[in-house]
Design an enzyme around this catalytic site. Structure first.
Site, PDB file in Angstrom:
ATOM      1  N   ARG A   1       0.816  -1.222   0.000  1.00  0.00           N
ATOM      2  CA  ARG A   1       0.000   0.000   0.000  1.00  0.00           C
ATOM      3  C   ARG A   1       0.845   1.266   0.000  1.00  0.00           C
ATOM      4  O   ARG A   1       0.438   2.282  -0.569  1.00  0.00           O
ATOM      5  CB  ARG A   1      -0.944  -0.007   1.204  1.00  0.00           C
ATOM      6  CG  ARG A   1      -2.052  -1.009   1.001  1.00  0.00           C
ATOM      7  CD  ARG A   1      -2.973  -1.091   2.172  1.00  0.00           C
ATOM      8  NE  ARG A   1      -4.128  -1.902   1.837  1.00  0.00           N
ATOM      9  CZ  ARG A   1      -5.042  -2.300   2.713  1.00  0.00           C
ATOM     10  NH1 ARG A   1      -4.920  -1.972   3.974  1.00  0.00           N
ATOM     11  NH2 ARG A   1      -6.061  -3.027   2.314  1.00  0.00           N
TER      12      ARG A   1
ATOM     13  N   LYS B   1     -20.483 -18.290  -0.723  1.00  0.00           N
ATOM     14  CA  LYS B   1     -21.945 -18.207  -0.575  1.00  0.00           C
ATOM     15  C   LYS B   1     -22.641 -17.344  -1.615  1.00  0.00           C
ATOM     16  O   LYS B   1     -22.158 -16.270  -1.961  1.00  0.00           O
ATOM     17  CB  LYS B   1     -22.276 -17.633   0.804  1.00  0.00           C
ATOM     18  CG  LYS B   1     -21.963 -18.585   1.923  1.00  0.00           C
ATOM     19  CD  LYS B   1     -22.398 -17.981   3.231  1.00  0.00           C
ATOM     20  CE  LYS B   1     -22.297 -18.985   4.358  1.00  0.00           C
ATOM     21  NZ  LYS B   1     -22.411 -18.342   5.656  1.00  0.00           N
TER      22      LYS B   1
ATOM     23  N   GLY C   1     -13.081  -8.463  -1.936  1.00  0.00           N
ATOM     24  CA  GLY C   1     -12.993  -9.430  -0.843  1.00  0.00           C
ATOM     25  C   GLY C   1     -11.619 -10.070  -0.798  1.00  0.00           C
ATOM     26  O   GLY C   1     -10.606  -9.377  -0.829  1.00  0.00           O
TER      27      GLY C   1
ATOM     28  N   GLY D   1     -13.393  -4.312   0.125  1.00  0.00           N
ATOM     29  CA  GLY D   1     -14.782  -3.879   0.290  1.00  0.00           C
ATOM     30  C   GLY D   1     -15.189  -2.843  -0.743  1.00  0.00           C
ATOM     31  O   GLY D   1     -16.305  -2.875  -1.274  1.00  0.00           O
TER      32      GLY D   1
HETATM   33  P1  AMP Z   1     -15.629 -15.437  -0.391  1.00  0.00           P
HETATM   34  O1  AMP Z   1     -15.032 -14.779   0.817  1.00  0.00           O
HETATM   35  O2  AMP Z   1     -17.128 -15.512  -0.375  1.00  0.00           O
HETATM   36  O3  AMP Z   1     -15.054 -14.911  -1.693  1.00  0.00           O
HETATM   37  O4  AMP Z   1     -15.215 -16.966  -0.298  1.00  0.00           O
HETATM   38  C1  AMP Z   1     -13.886 -17.386  -0.309  1.00  0.00           C
HETATM   39  C2  AMP Z   1     -13.857 -18.743   0.304  1.00  0.00           C
HETATM   40  O5  AMP Z   1     -14.688 -19.635  -0.403  1.00  0.00           O
HETATM   41  C3  AMP Z   1     -12.487 -19.360   0.293  1.00  0.00           C
HETATM   42  O6  AMP Z   1     -11.986 -19.351   1.602  1.00  0.00           O
HETATM   43  C4  AMP Z   1     -12.723 -20.767  -0.223  1.00  0.00           C
HETATM   44  O7  AMP Z   1     -12.088 -21.748   0.556  1.00  0.00           O
HETATM   45  C5  AMP Z   1     -14.220 -20.929  -0.124  1.00  0.00           C
HETATM   46  N1  AMP Z   1     -14.748 -21.933  -1.056  1.00  0.00           N
HETATM   47  C6  AMP Z   1     -14.560 -21.999  -2.371  1.00  0.00           C
HETATM   48  N2  AMP Z   1     -15.140 -23.106  -2.884  1.00  0.00           N
HETATM   49  C7  AMP Z   1     -15.713 -23.770  -1.853  1.00  0.00           C
HETATM   50  C8  AMP Z   1     -16.443 -24.980  -1.741  1.00  0.00           C
HETATM   51  N3  AMP Z   1     -16.704 -25.725  -2.801  1.00  0.00           N
HETATM   52  N4  AMP Z   1     -16.866 -25.351  -0.518  1.00  0.00           N
HETATM   53  C9  AMP Z   1     -16.603 -24.589   0.549  1.00  0.00           C
HETATM   54  N5  AMP Z   1     -15.929 -23.420   0.498  1.00  0.00           N
HETATM   55  C10 AMP Z   1     -15.474 -23.014  -0.677  1.00  0.00           C
END
Ligand code: AMP
Length: 395
Positions: A35, A197, A353, A376
């Site tokens: 940064r 999610k 993220g 963010g």
């Molecule tokens: P996010 O913060 O929503 O971008 O999610 C990132 C996280 O999603 C990472 O830590 C990954 O380990 C997790 N992730 C990706 N694919 C899967 C999966 N098939 N099952 C569970 N977690 C997952």
């Protein structure tokens, strides 16, 4: 869009909001200088013009004055990176600061103490903003990481510089990169959305359906879509209360002519562990006791074709549990496809993220066109929100 190139800073004091919220170790050494390096071009241009620089930043989330969050800890590293001896003042408003700013000569750089030692900063307090505004002739915002916050130093202070406010190079680059994807991108435009999610990505998906030709959905989100369509997903992560929403997204995509690509096969594991047993299964026939943790080989072939045919690519979120080597192949492959497509002339933007963590871990930083510096702030941009820090400069 006004940038620092629209101003001559000779004999002027630039009040720059930077994002020096860097990680420190137990001995208060800076462990990641990204940064500080990112803000250097802006600072150098102003010094070379014959101006002086007053830097404002936050560090961590202090509750009042707390020594461990003092920006004094980063002064030595900032001096080393910027190539000038950076001065420091133990407050960010008040007489001491007024004196230090008055003493500042062309070519000199001063860092103010952590803005968040005052609750007024995050509250966007107007009187506090006005006090800050006295420390510069021209206000420069170069902190994309906080551009989604209507804080005193990121947004409110701008109103005291009606004619003398602009973006630094870093923030301008972020705005251009987002614009290249969301507004003026060359077609076909492909977004790759992964992560865990649907619920955390839904606003992005809905906004992006109006901008892209292709949407690749991977990672944990997959299984909500697959189950909604009648598939069997075993123990895979799945948000049952989002199944209707998933079907609605598929319908919206069809109506808008956006092609959606979901995995067709997965690496399924019998445990959420790196040494679990694994097998490749169809995405919609994962046996009981097994969970999909990465994209399968057939899926990667499909993703590859789409990515290589794209002229503009946005990547947010891993397509598997990349933190475990056993399930990192899908995410690494997607990075390699984007690398290849970028070499063929596509514009590729990665951000939002934790995406940047995956990109850095696998060394893709230099292979994509642009890696966003704001987690963010990038997510909110992709959701189609106007960021207050950017709007304040444009106002
Ligand atoms: P996010 O913060 O929503 O971008 O999610 C990132 C996280 O999603 C990472 O830590 C990954 O380990 C997790 N992730 C990706 N694919 C899967 C999966 N098939 N099952 C569970 N977690 C997952």
């Amino acid at each position: 869009m006004k940038t620092i190139d629209d101003f001559n800073f000779e004999n002027k004091k630039a009040l720059i909001r930077v994002d020096f919220n860097v990680p420190l170790d137990a001995e208060f050494n800076v462990t990641d200088t990204t940064r500080i390096e990112a803000a250097k071009p802006t600072i150098v241009k102003i010094l070379e013009d014959g101006g002086s620089v007053v830097l404002m930043s936050h560090l961590g989330r202090p509750k009042g004055f707390q020594d461990e969050f003092s920006l004094k800890h980063i002064v030595a590293k900032a001096s080393e990176i910027l190539g000038v001896e950076v001065k420091f003042v133990e407050d960010c408003i008040g007489e001491k600061v007024e004196a230090a700013v008055a003493d500042l000569k062309p070519g000199e750089v001063l860092i103010l103490e952590n803005l968040r030692f005052y609750g007024e900063e995050t509250k966007g307090d107007e009187a506090f903003s006005e006090k800050l505004s006295k420390f510069g002739d021209i206000y420069v915002n170069d902190a994309f990481g906080t551009a989604h916050r209507a804080h005193a130093s990121t947004t409110i202070v701008a109103k005291f510089f009606p004619e003398a406010k602009c973006f630094g190079y870093l923030l301008a680059k972020e705005i251009e990169a987002i614009d290249k994807v969301m507004a003026s991108g060359e077609k076909p435009i492909t977004a790759i959305l992964g992560g865990s999610k649907v619920s955390s990505k839904i606003t992005i998906i809905e906004n992006i359906l109006d901008k892209v030709d292709n949407l690749i959905i991977g990672g944990g989100m997959t299984y909500t879509f697959v189950k909604a369509q009648g598939g069997t997903v075993g123990n895979s992560i799945c948000e049952d209360d989002k199944k209707e929403l998933a079907l609605d997204i598929l319908k919206q995509a069809e109506a808008k002519g956006v092609k959606i690509y979901l995995p067709v096969d997965v690496i399924a594991a019998d445990d959420f562990k790196k040494d679990a047993n694994t097998q490749v299964t169809p995405v919609n026939a994962i046996p009981d006791g097994w969970e999909g943790l990465d994209a399968g080989p057939e899926t990667l072939e499909i993703f590859k074709k789409v990515i290589l045919e794209s002229k503009t690519i946005l990547w947010n979120g891993p397509v598997g549990v990349f933190e475990m080597e056993t399930f990192a192949k899908g995410t690494i492959s997607v990075g390699n496809f984007i690398d290849e497509s970028t070499k063929n002339g596509a514009f590729s933007l990665v951000g939002g993220g934790d995406s940047v963590a995956a990109v850095k871990q696998f060394g893709f930083e230099d292979k994509v066109s642009y890696v966003s510096t704001g987690g963010g702030a990038m997510l909110e941009s992709l959701e189609g929100k106007k960021l207050p820090g950017i709007a304040a400069i444009l106002a």
